[in-house]
Design a protein around this motif. Structure first.
Motif, mmCIF file in Angstrom:
data_model
loop_
_atom_site.group_PDB
_atom_site.id
_atom_site.type_symbol
_atom_site.label_atom_id
_atom_site.label_comp_id
_atom_site.label_asym_id
_atom_site.label_seq_id
_atom_site.Cartn_x
_atom_site.Cartn_y
_atom_site.Cartn_z
ATOM 1 N N TRP A 1 -6.492 1.621 -3.165
ATOM 2 C CA TRP A 1 -6.394 2.573 -2.052
ATOM 3 C C TRP A 1 -7.156 3.860 -2.378
ATOM 4 O O TRP A 1 -7.828 4.434 -1.518
ATOM 5 C CB TRP A 1 -4.930 2.879 -1.753
ATOM 6 C CG TRP A 1 -4.167 1.725 -1.177
ATOM 7 C CD1 TRP A 1 -3.646 0.661 -1.862
ATOM 8 C CD2 TRP A 1 -3.866 1.507 0.196
ATOM 9 N NE1 TRP A 1 -3.027 -0.196 -0.995
ATOM 10 C CE2 TRP A 1 -3.137 0.296 0.272
ATOM 11 C CE3 TRP A 1 -4.117 2.224 1.363
ATOM 12 C CZ2 TRP A 1 -2.674 -0.218 1.479
ATOM 13 C CZ3 TRP A 1 -3.638 1.718 2.571
ATOM 14 C CH2 TRP A 1 -2.939 0.507 2.617
ATOM 15 N N THR B 1 -10.405 5.187 -0.365
ATOM 16 C CA THR B 1 -10.326 6.516 0.245
ATOM 17 C C THR B 1 -11.580 7.315 -0.042
ATOM 18 O O THR B 1 -12.026 8.127 0.779
ATOM 19 C CB THR B 1 -9.081 7.266 -0.281
ATOM 20 O OG1 THR B 1 -7.902 6.534 0.078
ATOM 21 C CG2 THR B 1 -8.983 8.673 0.298
ATOM 22 N N ILE C 1 -7.595 13.905 -0.644
ATOM 23 C CA ILE C 1 -7.108 12.571 -1.033
ATOM 24 C C ILE C 1 -5.614 12.485 -0.790
ATOM 25 O O ILE C 1 -5.102 11.482 -0.275
ATOM 26 C CB ILE C 1 -7.429 12.294 -2.512
ATOM 27 C CG1 ILE C 1 -8.931 12.420 -2.776
ATOM 28 C CG2 ILE C 1 -6.936 10.903 -2.917
ATOM 29 C CD1 ILE C 1 -9.311 12.357 -4.240
ATOM 30 N N ALA D 1 -4.910 11.900 2.779
ATOM 31 C CA ALA D 1 -5.235 10.538 3.213
ATOM 32 C C ALA D 1 -4.219 9.514 2.734
ATOM 33 O O ALA D 1 -4.065 8.451 3.348
ATOM 34 C CB ALA D 1 -6.624 10.157 2.723
ATOM 35 N N LEU D 2 -3.524 9.815 1.634
ATOM 36 C CA LEU D 2 -2.517 8.917 1.063
ATOM 37 C C LEU D 2 -1.194 9.670 0.973
ATOM 38 O O LEU D 2 -0.667 9.907 -0.124
ATOM 39 C CB LEU D 2 -2.954 8.434 -0.322
ATOM 40 C CG LEU D 2 -4.318 7.729 -0.393
ATOM 41 C CD1 LEU D 2 -4.708 7.463 -1.844
ATOM 42 C CD2 LEU D 2 -4.298 6.427 0.401
ATOM 43 N N PHE E 1 -11.139 -0.543 5.031
ATOM 44 C CA PHE E 1 -9.713 -0.285 5.028
ATOM 45 C C PHE E 1 -8.923 -1.268 5.872
ATOM 46 O O PHE E 1 -7.796 -1.598 5.545
ATOM 47 C CB PHE E 1 -9.422 1.135 5.520
ATOM 48 C CG PHE E 1 -9.028 2.054 4.403
ATOM 49 C CD1 PHE E 1 -7.791 1.940 3.809
ATOM 50 C CD2 PHE E 1 -9.904 2.997 3.913
ATOM 51 C CE1 PHE E 1 -7.421 2.770 2.770
ATOM 52 C CE2 PHE E 1 -9.544 3.828 2.882
ATOM 53 C CZ PHE E 1 -8.301 3.722 2.311
#
Length: 289
Positions: free
Chosen positions: A31, A35, A46, A49-50, A268
């Motif tokens: 992941w 990303t 980051i 995004a996570l 993704f």
């Protein structure tokens, strides 16, 4: 390097592939890489995004991926750090695409009702999840050596397989990883105990070809000539297949209600697929996501 009964050149290749799998296997590593697949990002970007990955898990993964040479880290100030894929990290992206394609074809998926057709279709799955779940099947200790040994030997007894895949270990040590591979529908065993790859197991050829080329620093254009996983004549048709499955590895991740068809470079999310569970297959087979 793990000792096998395979020729030295193949054992060296196998060792590089298993090391590459171990580097990718920790949860969330894929992941993080995806990303950063479009452009370098700062830590806070980051993190955004996570959002389900806490600082205590994100920071160590960034550090490990940087140490492994897949990421580059640029520090402007102590609290302003930019992370991006290294050259080796960018070269890995096509390999991850091959792994995602195998997962999209073979990993079990929940089905949902398509309002347009009234039919049930596989639910879209993030491609990072397909990649991570595929790696979870082949990264455990002895899994890949057994699959490679079976590719070389064809149909084999467990005893002969153990002598090829893990000659320095006791024969009985082959049964646990072999049983797991059977539960995950990568190998099949007959009543006499002879083992062979399933169609899904044979379909791992592009995965291992691309991993081998990347690990050796060779262009992917040379991958198809792999000494073990090169194309072979069509095998006899298996009995009706069931989807390969794997244990849950991640919490539910919010996904858009509607998703356009997958395009090259969009790593993704899985593209829409028409693959459905074969008629008569069990509701679940072995491990599920």
């Amino acid at each position: 390097m793990a000792t096998t009964g395979l020729p030295e050149s193949i054992s060296s290749d196998l060792s590089r592939v298993t090391q590459s799998l171990q580097m990718l296997a920790p949860r969330w590593n894929v992941w993080v890489l995806l990303t950063l697949s479009q452009k370098p990002l700062r830590y806070r970007e980051i993190k955004s995004a996570l959002p389900w990955l806490p600082d205590g898990q994100l920071h160590p993964r960034l550090g490990k991926l940087t140490e492994s040479g897949l990421l580059e880290r640029t520090e402007f100030e102590p609290q302003d750090v930019l992370y991006g894929l290294s050259v080796r990290g960018r070269e890995l992206l096509p390999v991850l695409g091959v792994i995602a394609a195998w997962g999209g074809k073979h990993l079990e998926k929940e089905t949902v009702l398509d309002p347009a057709t009234g039919h049930r279709v596989p639910k879209a799955v993030p491609r990072a999840q397909d990649i991570e779940d595929t790696i979870a099947l082949i990264a455990p200790r002895q899994a890949t050596p057994i699959l490679w040994a079976l590719r070389v030997r064809g149909t084999s007894s467990a005893k002969a397989l153990a002598a090829t895949a893990m000659p320095e270990r006791h024969l009985t040590n082959v049964y646990q990883p072999l049983n797991r591979l059977a539960e995950d529908f990568l190998v099949t065993k007959d009543r006499e105990g002879r083992v062979e790859l399933t169609a899904a197991g044979r379909d791992l050829a592009p995965v291992y070809q691309s991993l081998s080329a990347w690990a050796a620093g060779a262009p992917l254009s040379e991958a198809a000539s792999h000494p073990v996983w090169a194309p072979t004549p069509v095998q006899p048709q298996d009995r009706p297949a069931v989807w390969v499955t794997t244990q849950p590895r991640i919490p539910a991740v919010p996904t858009p209600q509607a998703r356009p068809a997958w395009k090259p470079g969009d790593l993704f999310f899985s593209h829409t697929t028409t693959v459905v569970r074969p008629a008569g297959a069990p509701t679940t087979g072995g491990r599920t996501r």
